[in-house]
Motif scaffolding. Structure first.
Motif, short mmCIF file in Angstrom:
data_model
loop_
_atom_site.label_atom_id
_atom_site.label_comp_id
_atom_site.label_asym_id
_atom_site.label_seq_id
_atom_site.Cartn_x
_atom_site.Cartn_y
_atom_site.Cartn_z
N ILE A 251 0.88 -1.17 0.00
CA ILE A 251 0.00 0.00 0.00
C ILE A 251 0.91 1.22 0.00
CG2 ILE A 251 -1.79 1.27 1.26
CD1 ILE A 251 -2.38 -1.49 2.67
N VAL A 252 0.89 1.97 -1.08
CA VAL A 252 1.87 3.05 -1.25
C VAL A 252 1.47 4.29 -0.47
CG1 VAL A 252 2.99 4.58 -2.91
CG2 VAL A 252 2.57 2.19 -3.50
N ALA A 253 2.39 4.77 0.34
CA ALA A 253 2.20 6.03 1.08
C ALA A 253 3.10 7.09 0.46
CB ALA A 253 2.55 5.84 2.55
N ASP A 254 2.52 8.23 0.16
CA ASP A 254 3.26 9.34 -0.45
C ASP A 254 3.55 10.38 0.62
OD1 ASP A 254 4.21 11.50 -1.93
OD2 ASP A 254 2.95 10.98 -3.65
N ARG A 255 4.82 10.72 0.81
CA ARG A 255 5.20 11.68 1.84
C ARG A 255 4.60 13.06 1.59
NH1 ARG A 255 11.56 10.80 3.49
NH2 ARG A 255 11.32 8.77 4.46
N GLU A 256 4.33 13.38 0.33
CA GLU A 256 3.74 14.68 0.03
C GLU A 256 2.28 14.74 0.46
OE1 GLU A 256 4.32 15.51 -4.06
OE2 GLU A 256 6.51 15.56 -3.91
N ALA A 257 1.67 13.57 0.66
CA ALA A 257 0.30 13.48 1.19
C ALA A 257 -0.69 14.31 0.40
CB ALA A 257 0.28 13.89 2.67
N SER A 258 -0.59 14.28 -0.92
CA SER A 258 -1.57 14.97 -1.74
C SER A 258 -2.92 14.26 -1.62
CB SER A 258 -1.13 14.98 -3.20
OG SER A 258 -1.10 13.67 -3.72
N ALA A 259 -3.99 14.97 -1.97
CA ALA A 259 -5.32 14.39 -1.84
C ALA A 259 -5.47 13.14 -2.69
CB ALA A 259 -6.38 15.42 -2.22
N SER A 260 -4.96 13.19 -3.92
CA SER A 260 -5.08 12.03 -4.81
C SER A 260 -4.27 10.85 -4.29
CB SER A 260 -4.62 12.40 -6.22
OG SER A 260 -3.27 12.79 -6.23
N ALA A 261 -3.09 11.11 -3.71
CA ALA A 261 -2.26 10.04 -3.17
C ALA A 261 -2.93 9.40 -1.97
CB ALA A 261 -0.89 10.59 -2.78
N LEU A 262 -3.54 10.21 -1.13
CA LEU A 262 -4.24 9.67 0.03
C LEU A 262 -5.44 8.83 -0.39
CD1 LEU A 262 -4.12 12.73 2.47
CD2 LEU A 262 -2.95 10.54 2.75
N ARG A 263 -6.18 9.29 -1.40
CA ARG A 263 -7.31 8.50 -1.88
C ARG A 263 -6.85 7.17 -2.45
NH1 ARG A 263 -9.21 13.68 -3.62
NH2 ARG A 263 -8.33 13.32 -5.71
N SER A 264 -5.73 7.19 -3.17
CA SER A 264 -5.20 5.96 -3.73
C SER A 264 -4.78 4.99 -2.62
CB SER A 264 -4.00 6.28 -4.62
OG SER A 264 -3.41 5.11 -5.12
N MET A 265 -4.17 5.50 -1.57
CA MET A 265 -3.76 4.67 -0.45
C MET A 265 -4.97 4.04 0.22
SD MET A 265 -1.35 5.65 2.84
CE MET A 265 -2.54 6.78 3.60
N MET A 266 -6.03 4.84 0.41
CA MET A 266 -7.25 4.33 1.04
C MET A 266 -7.88 3.23 0.20
SD MET A 266 -7.38 6.18 3.78
CE MET A 266 -6.88 7.79 4.42
N PRO B 236 9.21 10.17 17.31
CA PRO B 236 8.53 11.22 16.55
C PRO B 236 7.02 11.06 16.60
CG PRO B 236 9.42 9.57 15.07
CD PRO B 236 9.94 9.24 16.44
N PRO B 237 6.26 12.12 16.35
CA PRO B 237 4.80 12.01 16.33
C PRO B 237 4.35 11.13 15.18
CG PRO B 237 5.50 14.13 15.48
CD PRO B 237 6.73 13.48 16.05
N LEU B 238 3.14 10.59 15.29
CA LEU B 238 2.60 9.75 14.23
C LEU B 238 2.27 10.60 13.00
CD1 LEU B 238 0.17 7.38 16.16
CD2 LEU B 238 2.67 7.34 16.03
N GLN B 239 2.47 10.01 11.83
CA GLN B 239 2.13 10.67 10.59
C GLN B 239 0.61 10.65 10.39
OE1 GLN B 239 4.63 12.06 8.28
NE2 GLN B 239 5.64 11.88 10.27
N SER B 240 0.12 11.62 9.64
CA SER B 240 -1.33 11.77 9.48
C SER B 240 -1.98 10.59 8.76
CB SER B 240 -1.64 13.05 8.71
OG SER B 240 -1.02 13.03 7.42
N GLY B 241 -1.20 9.87 7.95
CA GLY B 241 -1.75 8.74 7.22
C GLY B 241 -2.30 7.66 8.11
N PHE B 242 -1.73 7.51 9.30
CA PHE B 242 -2.24 6.47 10.22
C PHE B 242 -3.68 6.75 10.61
CE2 PHE B 242 -3.21 5.54 14.68
CZ PHE B 242 -3.33 4.17 14.57
N ALA B 243 -3.96 7.96 11.07
CA ALA B 243 -5.31 8.30 11.50
C ALA B 243 -6.30 8.20 10.34
CB ALA B 243 -5.34 9.70 12.11
N GLY B 244 -5.85 8.59 9.15
CA GLY B 244 -6.71 8.51 7.99
C GLY B 244 -7.09 7.08 7.67
#
Length: 228
Positions: free
Chosen positions: A115-130, A158-166
């Motif tokens: 499951i690919v996670a993009d560090r830039e966390a663009s909206a399209s990348a997040l949707r693809s990950m989901m 370090p704090p958790l990245q936003s992708g986890f909560a998403g």
């Protein structure tokens, strides 16, 4: 002696890894289950070498729950990226985009269940990950993420990245935090050393908690073995 052990391990591990990775397309002809079995041969080879060459022993504390679980693990070394596949029964894994683009290995990882996670966390990348995570959940797979986002040294929290909560919100799966102390025997730089690695599976955390609560509980639980 530790430098010699490390050199022998490195030569043997990478030398044996090349034919294993290069023959993944043969397994891929028979579907994802065959690719998973193929990948676990690699993980078992890694286990055999770290035991016999490096003198490392793994102790697992806690139980692997039944059913599909969202695992959130500490990340201190390459060691756990292979070992947790065996301990946790082959979960699909969230990986960095850079890894998915590696020649041949990236292709194999995606066939396994990457499951690919993009560090830039663009909206399209997040949707693809989901989408990818939900598809793998539908197959009955557990999901594994390293929520701090990268490999860290002992003592770094370090704090958790936003992708986890998403993903937690989107998947609606219970979470099991995984603490470990691999960095003590398997440092980022320098020789690896003999010793005991502890992998501790925390209590199951239910789905549906507020973001602040789930992040706080997971961050605390994955760092209980931190000995920096």
């Amino acid at each position: 002696m530790n430098r010699l052990r490390t050199l022998i391990f490195t030569i043997m591990f990478y030398g044996l890894s090349v034919p294993i990775v290069l023959t993944v397309p043969v397994s891929a002809l028979f579907g994802r289950a065959a690719v998973m079995r193929h990948a676990h041969v690699w993980a078992r080879m890694h286990r055999l070498l770290y035991r016999t060459v490096m003198g490392i022993r793994v102790v697992v504390e806690g139980q692997v729950p039944d059913g599909a679980i969202f695992y959130a693990a500490k990340h201190q070394a390459m060691f756990e990226t292979l070992e947790l596949q065996l301990v946790l029964g082959g979960p699909a894994m969230v990986i960095k985009r850079e890894l998915s683009r590696l020649p041949f290995w990236g292709w194999a990882a995606m066939r396994y269940g990457g499951i690919v996670a993009d560090r830039e966390a663009s909206a399209s990348a997040l949707r693809s990950m989901m989408r990818a995570a939900k598809a793998l959940k539908a197959e009955g797979r557990s999901i594994l993420i390293y929520p701090e986002g990268t490999r860290v040294s002992p003592g770094e929290q370090p704090p958790l990245q936003s992708g986890f909560a998403g993903l937690y919100r989107a998947l609606g799966m219970p979470v099991v935090p995984v603490a470990l102390d691999t960095g003590v025997v398997w440092p980022k730089q320098g020789a690896k050393r003999p010793g005991v690695v502890t992998i501790r599976l925390g209590d199951v955390i239910p789905a549906g908690l507020p973001r602040a609560e789930i992040e706080a509980r997971v961050h605390s639980a994955i760092n209980v073995l931190d000995r920096g």
